[in-house]
Design an enzyme around this catalytic site. Structure first.
Site, PDB file in Angstrom:
ATOM      1  N   HIS A   8       0.880  -1.178   0.000  1.00  0.00           N
ATOM      2  CA  HIS A   8       0.000   0.000   0.000  1.00  0.00           C
ATOM      3  C   HIS A   8       0.913   1.223   0.000  1.00  0.00           C
ATOM      4  O   HIS A   8       2.003   1.180   0.582  1.00  0.00           O
ATOM      5  CB  HIS A   8      -0.837   0.099   1.279  1.00  0.00           C
TER       6      HIS A   8
ATOM      7  N   ASP B 297       2.189   1.938   3.402  1.00  0.00           N
ATOM      8  CA  ASP B 297       3.103   0.969   4.042  1.00  0.00           C
ATOM      9  C   ASP B 297       4.540   1.445   3.966  1.00  0.00           C
ATOM     10  O   ASP B 297       5.354   1.140   4.829  1.00  0.00           O
ATOM     11  CB  ASP B 297       3.097  -0.385   3.289  1.00  0.00           C
TER      12      ASP B 297
ATOM     13  N   GLU C 248      -8.929 -13.645  -1.860  1.00  0.00           N
ATOM     14  CA  GLU C 248      -8.225 -13.964  -0.610  1.00  0.00           C
ATOM     15  C   GLU C 248      -8.943 -15.105   0.102  1.00  0.00           C
ATOM     16  O   GLU C 248     -10.157 -15.060   0.313  1.00  0.00           O
ATOM     17  CB  GLU C 248      -8.157 -12.732   0.294  1.00  0.00           C
TER      18      GLU C 248
END
Ligand code: XLS
Ligand code: NI
Ligand code: NI
Length: 444
Positions: free
Chosen positions: A99, A102, A266
């Site tokens: 991200h 991050d 996911e």
């Protein structure tokens, strides 16, 4: 170097007792003319690997990390990038995902934040030069900062919408600069807590407007990576708008967006939605929309996203079955959106966790490949639906007949005969594939 005590992790085979070696993942082993590394396309999730500090609602940071004593936020940001590349190279992982937030600290204004980002991105690009490690996908964090309390594109506040748009604009520019294969939209706080205070229609329309703007801007700057939606049914909001593949696909279709998107599935999100991992993969695959995977594992006894490293061979076998049937994941990959448990706080635990996940997916791939190659399961399925290959079934499939013809066809027929679905037999066949793999490797 941060992990001086740890050497490159190599493949030692199933009889190895070395905890810091691969037992099943041999990156250069060939299956179907492709090395395992290309089938699996492993990726490190920057956030869980470099930023997760072990804190939970009941306890503070406890991860022992070689960068723990660096205080200056920009120095820390640079060092974490170095650590990421060291980890990836030692583990022989070719990709990573991140991200925007991050990798660099936020400044007082978006302009300052973007300046911080530019510096760190330049540092990433230095590392990318040797071509060993690449960026799988980039995304924007539109959920951590308090401004996103009511969502981003679905916030009731247009200033927040604007901020999110500017953030994604920058993240797309970064994705292009680092040569990312994809760009992910996970819903973050796009959802609601209660309908009593929510204009559901406006929020959904705005979400679609936002995605259209992203598509337009990517075209404008020439970012050609794959756009991916990552569905999740709940957490952090009670109801996330991209609930599951079926729901998100119908949203994309309604708003004329489906040509531009595939899905990043996911495992833990699938089970939170009340589905199996395989269900979500299959649903995306049959619609030509299986783009990438966030490889982790949930805990069926817990109702939230626990993001464990995957160690369940049954699940990875069925997942890789779908991936093979999908013709692979390229240009997507298997991104370990997974974190070590709080109790696994040493740097070595990070390596052990990735080794466990990679070995588990390698085993899944090998067993799934055998299943697909033998074709036994496929034959049973084919037999089960063979009625649609001829006669009345064929006419139904070809759209040649309607209710009247079908009534005429069936109205005087004697009792219909059904055949067994063979469920338990097929489940035992699957077990046989798994156990035979075990036996073959045991003898080595
Ligand atoms: C959260 C999501 C998130 C995305 C990237 O549950 O899995 O980590 O993968 O924003
Ligand atoms: Ni994820
Ligand atoms: Ni998740």
């Amino acid at each position: 170097m941060f992990f001086d005590d740890i050497k490159d992790i190599s493949y030692e085979g199933p009889s190895s007792k070395n905890p810091l070696a691969f037992k099943y993942y041999n990156p250069v082993e060939i299956i179907d003319e492709k090395p395992l590394s290309q089938h699996l396309r492993f990726s490190i999730a920057f956030w869980h690997t470099l930023n997760y500090n072990g804190a939970d609602p009941f306890g503070s940071n406890n991860m022992i990390r070689p960068w723990n004593d660096i205080d200056d936020p920009m120095t820390l940001a640079f060092k974490k990038i170095d650590a990421l590349f060291e980890l990836a190279e030692k583990l022989n992982i070719e990709y990573f995902c991140f991200h925007d937030r991050d990798i660099a600290p936020e400044g007082d204004t978006l302009r300052e934040t973007n300046k911080n980002l530019d510096k760190v991105v330049a540092h990433i690009k230095d590392h990318l030069k040797d071509g060993k490690v690449k960026v799988l996908w980039v995304t924007a964090n539109l959920f951590s900062n308090p401004r996103y309390v009511h969502g981003a594109a679905t916030s009731p506040n247009p200033y927040v919408f604007a901020y999110a748009a500017a953030q994604v604009k920058k993240a797309l520019e970064i994705a292009k600069e680092v040569g990312a294969s994809g760009y992910v939209f996970w819903g973050g706080r796009e959802g609601y807590e209660t309908l009593i205070n929510t204009d559901l229609a406006l929020e959904l329309d705005n979400l679609a407007r936002f995605l259209h703007m992203a598509v337009d801007y990517a075209k404008k700057i020439g970012f050609t990576g794959q756009f991916l939606v990552e569905p999740k049914p709940k957490e952090p909001t009670k109801h996330q708008y991209d609930f599951d593949v079926a729901n998100a696909l119908s949203f994309l279709n309604k708003y004329g967006l489906s040509d531009y998107f595939k899905f990043n599935i996911e495992a833990n999100h699938a089970t939170l939605a009340g589905h199996t991992f395989q269900h979500e993969l299959r649903y995306a695959r049959i619609n030509g929309k299986l783009g990438s995977i966030d490889a982790n594992e949930g805990d069926l006894l817990l109702g939230w996203d626990v993001d464990r490293f995957p160690t369940n061979i049954y699940d990875t076998t069925l997942a890789m079955y779908e991936v093979i049937k999908n013709g692979g994941l390229y240009p997507g990959g298997l991104n370990f959106d997974a974190k070590v448990r709080r109790g696994s706080f040493t740097p070595e635990d990070l390596f052990r966790a990735f080794i466990a996940g990679m070995d588990t997916f390698a085993v899944g791939l090998k067993i799934a490949h055998r299943i697909v190659e033998d074709g036994e399961l496929d034959e049973i399925i084919e037999e089960r639906y063979k009625g649609y290959k001829k006669g009345i079934g064929e006419k139904i499939v070809n759209g040649e007949i309607g209710f009247e013809e079908l009534e005429e066809y069936i109205i005087d027929k004697p009792q219909i005969v059904n055949t067994s679905g063979l469920q338990e037999y097929m489940e035992s066949l699957l077990n046989q594939y798994i156990l035979n793999f075990y036996l073959e490797n045991k003898e080595r």
